[in-house]
Design a protein around this motif. Structure first.
Motif, mmCIF file in Angstrom:
data_model
loop_
_atom_site.group_PDB
_atom_site.id
_atom_site.type_symbol
_atom_site.label_atom_id
_atom_site.label_comp_id
_atom_site.label_asym_id
_atom_site.label_seq_id
_atom_site.Cartn_x
_atom_site.Cartn_y
_atom_site.Cartn_z
ATOM 1 N N UNK A 35 0.838 -1.187 0.000
ATOM 2 C CA UNK A 35 0.000 0.000 0.000
ATOM 3 C C UNK A 35 0.880 1.246 0.000
ATOM 4 N N UNK A 43 -4.191 4.653 3.264
ATOM 5 C CA UNK A 43 -3.404 3.832 2.341
ATOM 6 C C UNK A 43 -4.181 3.475 1.082
ATOM 7 N N UNK A 45 -4.150 0.756 -2.214
ATOM 8 C CA UNK A 45 -3.675 -0.570 -2.621
ATOM 9 C C UNK A 45 -2.859 -0.474 -3.899
ATOM 10 N N UNK A 56 -3.604 -9.293 -7.710
ATOM 11 C CA UNK A 56 -4.483 -8.139 -7.862
ATOM 12 C C UNK A 56 -3.610 -6.912 -7.985
ATOM 13 N N UNK A 99 -9.502 -15.279 4.001
ATOM 14 C CA UNK A 99 -9.958 -13.932 3.667
ATOM 15 C C UNK A 99 -10.893 -13.428 4.763
ATOM 16 N N UNK A 103 -5.245 -7.841 7.751
ATOM 17 C CA UNK A 103 -3.815 -7.881 7.534
ATOM 18 C C UNK A 103 -3.036 -7.736 8.839
ATOM 19 N N UNK B 33 -16.307 -7.821 4.499
ATOM 20 C CA UNK B 33 -15.842 -7.614 5.864
ATOM 21 C C UNK B 33 -15.516 -6.133 6.032
ATOM 22 N N UNK B 35 -13.371 -3.341 8.649
ATOM 23 C CA UNK B 35 -12.291 -3.273 9.622
ATOM 24 C C UNK B 35 -12.113 -1.829 10.117
ATOM 25 N N UNK B 37 -8.800 0.100 11.682
ATOM 26 C CA UNK B 37 -7.383 0.035 12.000
ATOM 27 C C UNK B 37 -7.003 1.340 12.687
ATOM 28 N N UNK B 47 -4.786 -3.678 13.700
ATOM 29 C CA UNK B 47 -6.200 -4.039 13.604
ATOM 30 C C UNK B 47 -6.874 -3.849 14.956
ATOM 31 N N UNK B 50 -12.955 -6.209 13.677
ATOM 32 C CA UNK B 50 -13.475 -6.596 12.372
ATOM 33 C C UNK B 50 -14.934 -7.015 12.507
ATOM 34 N N UNK B 96 -12.712 -5.654 -0.527
ATOM 35 C CA UNK B 96 -13.308 -5.524 -1.850
ATOM 36 C C UNK B 96 -13.161 -6.808 -2.654
ATOM 37 N N UNK B 98 -14.242 -9.880 -2.505
ATOM 38 C CA UNK B 98 -13.989 -11.197 -1.952
ATOM 39 C C UNK B 98 -12.530 -11.463 -1.675
ATOM 40 N N UNK B 99 -11.718 -10.421 -1.705
ATOM 41 C CA UNK B 99 -10.297 -10.585 -1.454
ATOM 42 C C UNK B 99 -9.913 -9.861 -0.176
ATOM 43 N N UNK B 100 -8.646 -9.882 0.112
ATOM 44 C CA UNK B 100 -8.160 -9.184 1.297
ATOM 45 C C UNK B 100 -7.916 -7.712 1.021
ATOM 46 N N UNK B 101 -8.066 -7.269 -0.233
ATOM 47 C CA UNK B 101 -7.807 -5.878 -0.590
ATOM 48 C C UNK B 101 -8.750 -4.962 0.178
ATOM 49 N N UNK B 102 -8.198 -3.954 0.808
ATOM 50 C CA UNK B 102 -8.991 -3.013 1.590
ATOM 51 C C UNK B 102 -9.047 -1.655 0.902
ATOM 52 N N UNK B 104 -9.488 2.140 2.037
ATOM 53 C CA UNK B 104 -9.401 2.933 3.260
ATOM 54 C C UNK B 104 -10.050 4.298 3.092
#
Lengths: 114, 114
Positions: A35, A43, A45, A56, A99, A103, B33, B35, B37, B47, B50, B96, B98-102, B104
């Protein structure tokens, strides 16, 4: 249990130069995401690596590239640096099959381009 | 594109008080999901809590709890019995695709005063 380790913590580069940032993920994690955090912003991505492949990518130019090694560590490379690339670069690790658990972030590398 | 809005750029509270941080987001997904932070001056993103969007029950972690309103796309964080160590930037972030990509928000600076 070691967390996410990033190096270096700070560096200063000149416009047009190239830079490599490094990241070691948390033990047990296999996925690394990068990030960029500009001053006063959240941040953004850049990309994510899993199984040594980019999975991704965010809205960043091709000057930003990366690599993941068999031990899951990762590098972020930025070519032809611009003043606007000055930012905090955060590495975040996670487990690809888990997932939604969030993080673990490193403390970042502060890049200043002059 | 997914967007996250944290309308309060800065808040200040006294130690032991309760404070609520607001966050709204825009998503077309049904399962995701959310979060919160925190980022203290040490720069490391930590974190806080969640929430799984398919769960109606609001998440709680010790002094931290959320008020999740899925229909309104609102995800606020309540900090009870504020402590000096809670002083930090707080970021709201849904994942976003269905991945871990957030994604912010811009963050909110919380200062807890003695």
């Amino acid at each position: 249990d070691a967390g996410v380790t990033q190096s270096p913590t700070h560096l200063i580069k000149t416009r047009g130069q190239q830079v490599t940032l490094r990241c070691s993920p948390k033990s047990g994690h296999d996925t690394v995401s990068w990030y960029q955090q500009a001053l006063g912003q959240g941040p953004q991505f850049i990309f994510q690596y899993y199984e040594e492949e980019e999975r991704q990518r965010g809205n960043f130019p091709d000057r930003f590239s990366g690599h993941q090694f068999p031990n899951y560590s990762s590098e972020l490379n930025v070519n032809a640096l611009l003043l606007g690339d000055s930012a905090l670069y955060l590495c975040a690790s996670s487990s690809y099959r888990a997932v939604g658990y969030g993080y673990t972030f490193g403390s970042g590398t502060r890049l200043t381009v002059v | 594109a997914q967007t996250v809005t944290q309308s309060q750029p800065e808040m200040s509270v006294q130690e032991a008080e309760t404070v609520t941080l607001s966050c709204t987001y825009d998503t077309s997904e049904n399962n995701y999901y959310l979060f919160w932070y925190k980022q203290p001056p040490s720069r490391q993103m930590i974190l806080v809590i969640r929430q799984e969007a398919y769960k109606q029950q609001n998440a709680t972690e010790n002094r931290f709890s959320v008020n999740f309103q899925k229909a309104a796309k609102s995800f606020s964080l309540k900090i009870s019995d504020s402590q000096l160590g809670d002083t930090a930037m707080y970021f709201c972030a849904p994942n976003q695709g269905g991945s871990e990509k957030l994604v912010f928000g811009k963050g909110m600076k919380l200062t807890v005063n003695p």
